[in-house]
Design an enzyme around this catalytic site. Structure first.
Site, PDB file in Angstrom:
ATOM      1  N   ASP A  80       0.806  -1.219   0.000  1.00  0.00           N
ATOM      2  CA  ASP A  80       0.000   0.000   0.000  1.00  0.00           C
ATOM      3  C   ASP A  80       0.841   1.272   0.000  1.00  0.00           C
ATOM      4  O   ASP A  80       0.299   2.379  -0.024  1.00  0.00           O
ATOM      5  CB  ASP A  80      -0.906   0.039   1.245  1.00  0.00           C
ATOM      6  CG  ASP A  80      -1.941  -1.071   1.250  1.00  0.00           C
ATOM      7  OD1 ASP A  80      -2.341  -1.509   0.160  1.00  0.00           O
ATOM      8  OD2 ASP A  80      -2.349  -1.493   2.354  1.00  0.00           O
ATOM      9  N   ARG A 128      -5.732  -8.161  -9.766  1.00  0.00           N
ATOM     10  CA  ARG A 128      -6.472  -9.413  -9.616  1.00  0.00           C
ATOM     11  C   ARG A 128      -7.623  -9.506 -10.613  1.00  0.00           C
ATOM     12  O   ARG A 128      -7.904 -10.585 -11.157  1.00  0.00           O
ATOM     13  CB  ARG A 128      -7.014  -9.537  -8.191  1.00  0.00           C
ATOM     14  CG  ARG A 128      -5.945  -9.777  -7.142  1.00  0.00           C
ATOM     15  CD  ARG A 128      -6.510  -9.661  -5.742  1.00  0.00           C
ATOM     16  NE  ARG A 128      -5.499  -9.905  -4.713  1.00  0.00           N
ATOM     17  CZ  ARG A 128      -5.534  -9.415  -3.489  1.00  0.00           C
ATOM     18  NH1 ARG A 128      -6.546  -8.623  -3.129  1.00  0.00           N
ATOM     19  NH2 ARG A 128      -4.586  -9.695  -2.620  1.00  0.00           N
TER      20      ARG A 128
END
Length: 317
Positions: A80, A128
């Protein structure tokens, strides 16, 4: 420094991983450690990660708290964390990495191959989503937000057939064994640069003696090097976590291997680059030099192959 204050996001996952770090700091220093929960914009917004801009939405509030002396260190999930340096701060330690793989958490024990045609699979990650569309174009990929429990509840309530999550996060919450129906191997399903690793950030300058001792013990040189290689690919491409990029670096038999893949958002195209480097030694500086070298070569190959044309990257000449 009578108390070492450790800043963190307030989610269950962030608290779990920060508690583990705080316990190690306490064991090393034999002193008092206090955990300071901090709310970030990424925690309160319901917008998609890509629309928020991805990079930095979970980090900026923690960093400002650190600069304002509200805490002495902050713990980030490395994936992150933006790759650009942040004025006044530095990464003080990179603990040993957990499992970097993604897992599928599905109803009825489904795997990615056995999910029924048209199954609804949730993820908040553009990477993803692209991988799901590449391997199973028949699936309905659903953009989701929320903490781990919220995402798992979407499957338990049968609003989704499955979600894709990080093995490391589930493991830190003690949920991995019961919730994962399939481990997605890195060779076929590379994950976000830095996934599974934590970054312990501190203010610039020489840390107080006990804190410096703790940082030295917590740092894991191999993890530091492999994460640096993966993140340098992002830095060279000037891409954030909103870009569909997977990268995997490993140190094996004296060689640092890196494979990086850029996906088109619709999953119809991908470009992969694989390179290796031989560190002069296992000293931190030599490992870092090898990491930057291998990442730069991989990034150049990706750009030459058209990465900027198939994915939402911001690339300068």
């Amino acid at each position: 420094m009578s108390v070492i204050r450790v800043g963190t996001r307030g989610s269950a996952l962030a608290m779990a991983q920060t508690t583990a770090v705080a316990n190690r700091i306490q064991a090393v220093t034999n002193g008092e450690v206090e955990i300071i929960p901090i709310t970030t914009h990424g925690d309160v917004s319901r917008e998609s990660l890509s629309s928020l801009g991805g990079t930095g939405v979970f980090a900026s509030a923690l960093r400002e708290a650190l600069l304002n002396d509200e805490c002495d260190v902050v713990v980030h999930s490395f994936k992150d964390l933006p790759t650009d340096p942040y004025a006044g701060l530095t990464i003080g330690a990179t603990p040993k990495r957990a499992d970097a793989r993604d897992v599928l958490c599905a109803r009825a024990g489904f795997t990615l191959a056995t999910l029924p045609e048209g199954a609804r699979v949730g993820t908040g990650s553009p990477r993803r989503a692209a991988q799901l569309r590449e391997l199973r174009p028949d699936l309905e990929v659903v953009d989701i937000r929320g903490n781990v429990d919220t995402r798992l509840a979407l499957v338990a309530d049968e609003r989704l057939h499955a979600v894709v999550l990080a093995a490391a996060g589930l493991g830190r919450l003690g949920l991995l064994e019961n919730m994962a129906t399939e481990y997605l191997e890195l060779s076929d399903w590379p994950t976000a640069p830095g996934q599974g690793a934590l970054a312990i950030e501190v203010r610039d300058g020489k840390p107080e003696r006990l804190l410096a001792k703790a940082l030295a013990v917590l740092n894991h040189a191999t993890t530091q090097a492999t994460v640096a290689a993966e993140r340098q690919v992002l830095a060279r491409l000037e891409a954030g976590c909103a870009a569909p990029i997977g990268a995997t670096a490993v140190l094996d038999d004296g060689l640092l291997f890196l494979t990086a893949t850029v996906y088109s958002p619709d999953g119809t195209r991908r470009i992969t680059a694989s390179h290796a480097a031989t560190p002069e030694s296992h000293a931190v500086a030599d490992l870092q030099d090898a990491a930057l070298d291998v990442a730069d070569r991989a990034a150049r190959e990706l750009l030459a192959g058209g990465a900027a044309e198939i994915a939402p990257l911001t690339v300068t000449s």
